[in-house]
Design a protein around this motif. Structure first.
Motif, PDB file in Angstrom:
ATOM      1  N   LYS A 105       0.828  -1.228   0.000  1.00 34.98           N
ATOM      2  CA  LYS A 105       0.000   0.000   0.000  1.00 34.98           C
ATOM      3  C   LYS A 105       0.849   1.259   0.000  1.00 34.98           C
ATOM      4  N   ILE A 158      -9.198   0.721   8.928  1.00 33.43           N
ATOM      5  CA  ILE A 158      -8.305   0.058   7.979  1.00 33.43           C
ATOM      6  C   ILE A 158      -6.905  -0.127   8.552  1.00 33.43           C
ATOM      7  N   ASN A 159      -6.801  -0.025   9.866  1.00 31.00           N
ATOM      8  CA  ASN A 159      -5.541  -0.398  10.512  1.00 31.00           C
ATOM      9  C   ASN A 159      -5.867  -1.230  11.755  1.00 31.00           C
ATOM     10  N   GLY A 160      -5.576  -2.522  11.656  1.00 28.34           N
ATOM     11  CA  GLY A 160      -5.945  -3.451  12.724  1.00 28.34           C
ATOM     12  C   GLY A 160      -5.211  -3.179  14.022  1.00 28.34           C
ATOM     13  N   THR A 161      -3.951  -2.775  13.913  1.00 29.58           N
ATOM     14  CA  THR A 161      -3.151  -2.543  15.118  1.00 29.58           C
ATOM     15  C   THR A 161      -3.762  -1.434  15.968  1.00 29.58           C
ATOM     16  N   TYR A 188       0.830  -7.898  13.962  1.00 27.00           N
ATOM     17  CA  TYR A 188       0.077  -7.207  12.913  1.00 27.00           C
ATOM     18  C   TYR A 188       0.736  -5.880  12.546  1.00 27.00           C
ATOM     19  N   ALA A 189       1.580  -5.395  13.461  1.00 23.38           N
ATOM     20  CA  ALA A 189       2.130  -4.050  13.296  1.00 23.38           C
ATOM     21  C   ALA A 189       3.061  -3.966  12.092  1.00 23.38           C
ATOM     22  N   GLU A 190       3.146  -2.781  11.525  1.00 23.89           N
ATOM     23  CA  GLU A 190       4.105  -2.519  10.455  1.00 23.89           C
ATOM     24  C   GLU A 190       5.512  -2.560  11.045  1.00 23.89           C
ATOM     25  N   ASP A 196       1.455   2.520  12.035  1.00 22.15           N
ATOM     26  CA  ASP A 196       0.149   2.093  12.532  1.00 22.15           C
ATOM     27  C   ASP A 196      -0.470   3.157  13.431  1.00 22.15           C
ATOM     28  N   ASP A 201      -0.261   4.207   7.860  1.00 18.66           N
ATOM     29  CA  ASP A 201      -0.692   3.006   7.137  1.00 18.66           C
ATOM     30  C   ASP A 201      -2.150   3.165   6.673  1.00 18.66           C
ATOM     31  N   LYS A 205      -3.780   3.336   2.689  1.00 19.12           N
ATOM     32  CA  LYS A 205      -4.921   2.554   2.184  1.00 19.12           C
ATOM     33  C   LYS A 205      -6.054   3.475   1.748  1.00 19.12           C
ATOM     34  N   GLY A 300      -7.966  -7.746   8.325  1.00 22.57           N
ATOM     35  CA  GLY A 300      -7.220  -6.749   7.567  1.00 22.57           C
ATOM     36  C   GLY A 300      -5.756  -7.089   7.418  1.00 22.57           C
ATOM     37  N   ALA A 301      -5.341  -8.200   7.982  1.00 23.84           N
ATOM     38  CA  ALA A 301      -3.931  -8.593   7.909  1.00 23.84           C
ATOM     39  C   ALA A 301      -3.851 -10.087   8.189  1.00 23.84           C
TER      40      ALA A 301
HETATM   41  N1  HSE Z   1      -0.205  -2.977  10.059  1.00 24.11           N
HETATM   42  C1  HSE Z   1      -1.389  -3.237   9.327  1.00 24.11           C
HETATM   43  C2  HSE Z   1      -2.554  -3.237  10.299  1.00 24.11           C
HETATM   44  C3  HSE Z   1      -1.263  -4.566   8.621  1.00 24.11           C
HETATM   45  O1  HSE Z   1      -2.332  -3.155  11.519  1.00 24.11           O
HETATM   46  O2  HSE Z   1      -3.689  -3.280   9.868  1.00 24.11           O
HETATM   47  C4  HSE Z   1      -1.990  -4.696   7.337  1.00 24.11           C
HETATM   48  O3  HSE Z   1      -1.789  -3.666   6.433  1.00 24.11           O
END
Ligand code: HSE
Length: 438
Positions: A105, A158-161, A188-190, A196, A201, A205, A300-301
């Protein structure tokens, strides 16, 4: 028919998931695609690990350039991430006539315009379902399923973290710092957690979704980005008491004055479905003029959810690669010569509602001073709560919800309120969106 040949760049979490899903569901995927899809070559710095995963069924190399130049490869999957070497490799793959599938992304939000122009010139496809909201087929929905609509707005978790952090803060009454470490341990973190928690992030998206929804070029540099690092558990609790949850939302909206493109913590009515999306899950609410509100929810991840999108792109390309490039689905949903120059609104011009929290002296007339400032700027109050002062306390928290106003007006009001002698410290300001009916 001979299987289509795929070169995979990066066999980490998502790459490994892609390998597994393709192998496990090979038969059904072939029946859907019309021919086999085979990863024939894998590039990864960790050659031994890559060999273990592939078990001798694919050639393994440490040199990604070898893959993008390999004349036997039809499709390159880029799962390296970042916008350095990944950009060079994607452009090299396109230059060599390969179709590209990417989950990157950041790369598309920053360099998508250049990449799609190169792909168009070469007559190849660049597919990126996995780049937005992992396993949720939101690109397909926006680009194809909703193609009859004028998209009015999109609002997404749109960011799970960051959603996980906010859920934990609300559930357990914990402070931001306490939850962050646990979130990082979840995987899940970048690579850079700032992406995040600072909303970057999510802005990547959102930039991609906005381009597809409104037929505009990628304009990540114009996105307003504010993360969750300053949110307190008090605000989460006060919001709850007023019937709202705080979510990090990516919002893009078409207004008569331009397009809003913004990521920030947002109060959302608790009764909305999207307000109840918890933990690392993602959800995207899309409002179309014909269909009304539609909601897309899912992981989302993660390895296989993201692989689900990567493989869907492989199937799409396998079905379409012999089609005339002019008859394929355009990268950004609109024909390339039809992209609009609609301006992105500066944040000052955005119209939304607000949650304000301020600490004031518990004296007669204080509230009158504050409401006068708001009234002078034509800001209407929707709800107000004053906390009971604690034993011996001379200051109290006042929480106000406003009706819609322009951001520059609320900022002017806040500056005046903070200048009052009876107000101590800063006014906390969090945006609020009702998000219509859904
Ligand atoms: N770091 C992103 C999140 C992973 O927490 O959603 C998926 O892009």
């Amino acid at each position: 028919m001979k299987p289509i040949s795929v070169g995979l760049l990066g066999i980490g979490t998502v790459g490994g998931g892609t390998w597994r899903v393709l192998a496990r569901n090979q038969e059904e995927i072939t029946r859907r695609a019309g021919r086999g899809i085979e990863i024939t070559v894998v590039a990864d710095k960790e050659v031994e690990r890559a060999k273990q995963i592939t078990g001798g069924s694919a050639r393994v190399t440490a040199d990604a350039y070898e893959v993008v130049r390999d004349p036997t490869v039809d499709i390159v999957i880029e799962l390296i991430g970042g916008y350095g070497v990944a950009r060079d490799l994607v452009l090299a793959a396109i230059e060599n006539g390969k179709h590209v599938v990417t989950a990157n992304k950041a790369l598309l939000a920053l360099h998508g315009n250049e990449i799609f122009a190169a792909a168009q010139k070469q007559g190849v496809m660049v597919a990126f379902e996995a780049a937005v909201a992992g396993g949720i087929p939101i690109i397909k929905a926006l680009r194809e399923g909703l193609t009859a609509n004028r998209i009015e707005w999109i609002a997404g978790i749109i960011n799970g973290t960051s959603n996980f952090i906010l859920s934990e803060m609300r559930d357990k009454g914990l402070a931001f710092d306490e939850v962050l470490k646990e979130a990082q341990a979840r995987g899940y973190a970048e690579a850079d957690p700032a992406f995040d928690i600072e909303g970057i992030d999510a802005a990547h998206k959102l930039t991609i979704m906005s381009a597809i929804a409104f037929g505009i070029p990628m304009q990540f540099g114009k996105a307003y980005t504010e993360g969750i690092t300053k949110l307190t558990r008090e605000d989460i609790r006060y919001a709850e008491q007023l019937g709202y949850r705080i979510k990090l939302l990516g919002i893009t909206k078409k207004t008569p004055e331009g397009i809003e493109l913004r990521v920030h913590p947002t109060l959302v009515p608790t009764r909305r479905l999207i307000a109840n999306v918890e933990g690392v899950m993602n959800a995207i609410l899309v409002q179309g003029d014909a269909v009304g509100a539609t909601l897309y929810y899912g992981a989302g991840a993660g390895a296989e959810p993201t692989a689900s999108s990567v493989v869907a792109d492989l199937v799409d390309i396998t079905r379409l690669h012999t089609a005339d490039p002019d008859h394929r689905v355009p990268h950004l949903a609109f024909q390339p010569d039809q992209l609009a120059g609609t301006r992105i609104l500066p944040m000052d011009e955005v119209i939304t509602s607000y949650y304000l929290r301020m600490r004031v002296a518990d004296r007669p007339g204080v509230l009158a001073d504050i409401t006068r400032i708001l009234a002078d700027l034509a800001i209407s109050i929707d709800a107000m709560v004053q906390r009971e002062p604690g034993e011996g306390e001379e200051q109290v928290d006042i929480i106000m919800l406003t009706h819609e106003t322009r951001e520059k007006h609320i900022n002017a009001a806040i500056a005046k309120i903070e200048a009052l002698a009876v107000v101590s410290g800063k006014v906390t300001r969090i945006r609020l969106e009702e998000l219509g009916r859904n």
